[in-house]
Design an enzyme around this catalytic site. Structure first.
Site, mmCIF file in Angstrom:
data_model
loop_
_atom_site.group_PDB
_atom_site.id
_atom_site.type_symbol
_atom_site.label_atom_id
_atom_site.label_comp_id
_atom_site.label_asym_id
_atom_site.label_seq_id
_atom_site.Cartn_x
_atom_site.Cartn_y
_atom_site.Cartn_z
ATOM 1 N N HIS A 15 0.851 -1.192 0.000
ATOM 2 C CA HIS A 15 0.000 0.000 0.000
ATOM 3 C C HIS A 15 0.881 1.234 0.000
ATOM 4 O O HIS A 15 2.104 1.141 0.215
ATOM 5 C CB HIS A 15 -0.879 0.002 1.263
ATOM 6 C CG HIS A 15 -0.062 0.188 2.501
ATOM 7 N ND1 HIS A 15 0.640 -0.856 3.096
ATOM 8 C CD2 HIS A 15 0.232 1.296 3.241
ATOM 9 C CE1 HIS A 15 1.312 -0.387 4.144
ATOM 10 N NE2 HIS A 15 1.085 0.907 4.254
ATOM 11 N N HIS A 70 5.682 6.316 -0.826
ATOM 12 C CA HIS A 70 6.382 5.071 -1.148
ATOM 13 C C HIS A 70 5.536 3.860 -0.793
ATOM 14 O O HIS A 70 4.630 3.944 0.048
ATOM 15 C CB HIS A 70 7.715 5.001 -0.403
ATOM 16 C CG HIS A 70 7.570 4.919 1.087
ATOM 17 N ND1 HIS A 70 7.319 6.034 1.867
ATOM 18 C CD2 HIS A 70 7.584 3.861 1.934
ATOM 19 C CE1 HIS A 70 7.215 5.657 3.125
ATOM 20 N NE2 HIS A 70 7.360 4.339 3.200
HETATM 21 P P1 ATP Z 1 4.609 -3.619 11.665
HETATM 22 O O1 ATP Z 1 4.875 -2.288 12.348
HETATM 23 O O2 ATP Z 1 3.632 -4.459 12.418
HETATM 24 O O3 ATP Z 1 5.837 -4.343 11.268
HETATM 25 P P2 ATP Z 1 3.513 -1.948 9.623
HETATM 26 O O4 ATP Z 1 4.621 -0.955 9.881
HETATM 27 O O5 ATP Z 1 3.138 -2.212 8.210
HETATM 28 O O6 ATP Z 1 3.865 -3.342 10.281
HETATM 29 P P3 ATP Z 1 1.951 -0.185 11.186
HETATM 30 O O7 ATP Z 1 3.132 0.125 12.091
HETATM 31 O O8 ATP Z 1 0.625 -0.334 11.837
HETATM 32 O O9 ATP Z 1 2.195 -1.515 10.383
HETATM 33 O O10 ATP Z 1 1.921 0.962 10.097
HETATM 34 C C1 ATP Z 1 0.869 1.116 9.180
HETATM 35 C C2 ATP Z 1 1.334 2.063 8.085
HETATM 36 O O11 ATP Z 1 1.659 3.338 8.665
HETATM 37 C C3 ATP Z 1 2.612 1.613 7.384
HETATM 38 O O12 ATP Z 1 2.587 2.079 6.048
HETATM 39 C C4 ATP Z 1 3.706 2.317 8.142
HETATM 40 O O13 ATP Z 1 4.851 2.549 7.330
HETATM 41 C C5 ATP Z 1 3.041 3.636 8.493
HETATM 42 N N1 ATP Z 1 3.571 4.158 9.755
HETATM 43 C C6 ATP Z 1 3.707 3.487 10.918
HETATM 44 N N2 ATP Z 1 4.197 4.283 11.898
HETATM 45 C C7 ATP Z 1 4.387 5.495 11.322
HETATM 46 C C8 ATP Z 1 4.865 6.759 11.812
HETATM 47 N N3 ATP Z 1 5.235 6.927 13.071
HETATM 48 N N4 ATP Z 1 4.923 7.791 10.943
HETATM 49 C C9 ATP Z 1 4.524 7.646 9.670
HETATM 50 N N5 ATP Z 1 4.054 6.481 9.140
HETATM 51 C C10 ATP Z 1 3.987 5.423 9.955
#
Ligand code: ATP
Ligand code: MG
Length: 191
Positions: free
Chosen positions: A50, A132
């Site tokens: 995504h 990205h």
């Molecule tokens: P995981 O953290 O469980 O390994 P994930 O990173 O895909 O998996 P989430 O952390 O819930 O899952 O993040 C969901 C989306 O939001 C992802 O695209 C992630 O890159 C983005 N994201 C997560 N934390 C942040 C942040 N602090 N700032 C900006 N984007 C974020």
């Protein structure tokens, strides 16, 4: 006794994103397998590919409702995204696909969602938005990046609010709500 979780009192981990069309998810996965060594990092599952527009964090039901209402008032045209860039951020362990020239509509939509989120008290990073699609996580070691990105394009005619759920050692994303991005095709003038 197990108490039922009340949706209105629990906090959910939410973010706005563009889904990749199924066909593109299915194109990227074999391209990735052919172009990276197995030790590059933890590949993201096809269904989880995504493009994040705005990350909201852990959000209450009431705050999510406000953000959903605001998202529903966004009136913007769809746009095409070409994944013609590729990179590695070793500090965050992310290998990604992006666009050399992100379409203005994409930047506008992300900017609007981020400012609405910030106004609702969802912390927004001061780093500039770099659209990205994450291909790998945990990519903290040096890795040879393919010279060319797959160069695939897709049309964004919808954006969605997602819930990120971590269960049984896996992260899944569930769509909470989606909103259309208007078509730019002009209707013939009424006679
Ligand atoms: P995981 O953290 O469980 O390994 P994930 O990173 O895909 O998996 P989430 O952390 O819930 O899952 O993040 C969901 C989306 O939001 C992802 O695209 C992630 O890159 C983005 N994201 C997560 N934390 C942040 C942040 N602090 N700032 C900006 N984007 C974020
Ligand atoms: Mg994460």
């Amino acid at each position: 006794m197990i108490k039922a979780v009340d949706n209105k009192t629990r906090f959910r981990r939410l973010f706005f994103a563009l889904a990749l069309p199924d066909a593109l998810q299915r194109t990227i996965v074999p391209w990735r397998a052919d172009n990276f060594p197995p030790e590059a990092g933890r590949p993201i599952a096809a269904a989880n590919l995504h493009l994040t527009l705005a990350f909201l964090g852990e959000v209450s039901h009431a705050k999510a409702q406000v953000l959903q209402q605001q998202a529903g008032r966004i009136s913007q045209s769809g746009f095409n995204i070409t994944l013609d860039d590729i990179g590695h951020w070793p500090n965050s362990g992310v290998i990604w696909l992006g666009c050399k020239n992100p379409p203005r509509g994409l930047l506008q939509l992300a900017q609007l969602l981020r400012s609405q989120a910030a106004r609702s008290g969802c912390y927004q990073t001061p780093l500039p938005f770099h659209p990205h699609v994450t291909l790998f996580r945990g990519a903290i070691r040096p890795v040879t990046i393919p010279a060319k990105a797959p160069n695939e394009s897709f049309r964004a005619d919808l954006f969605s609010l997602y819930e990120s759920v971590f269960t049984r050692g896996r992260t899944r994303y569930n769509i909470v709500q989606s909103w259309p991005l208007a078509s730019t095709e002009r209707k013939p003038d009424a006679i």
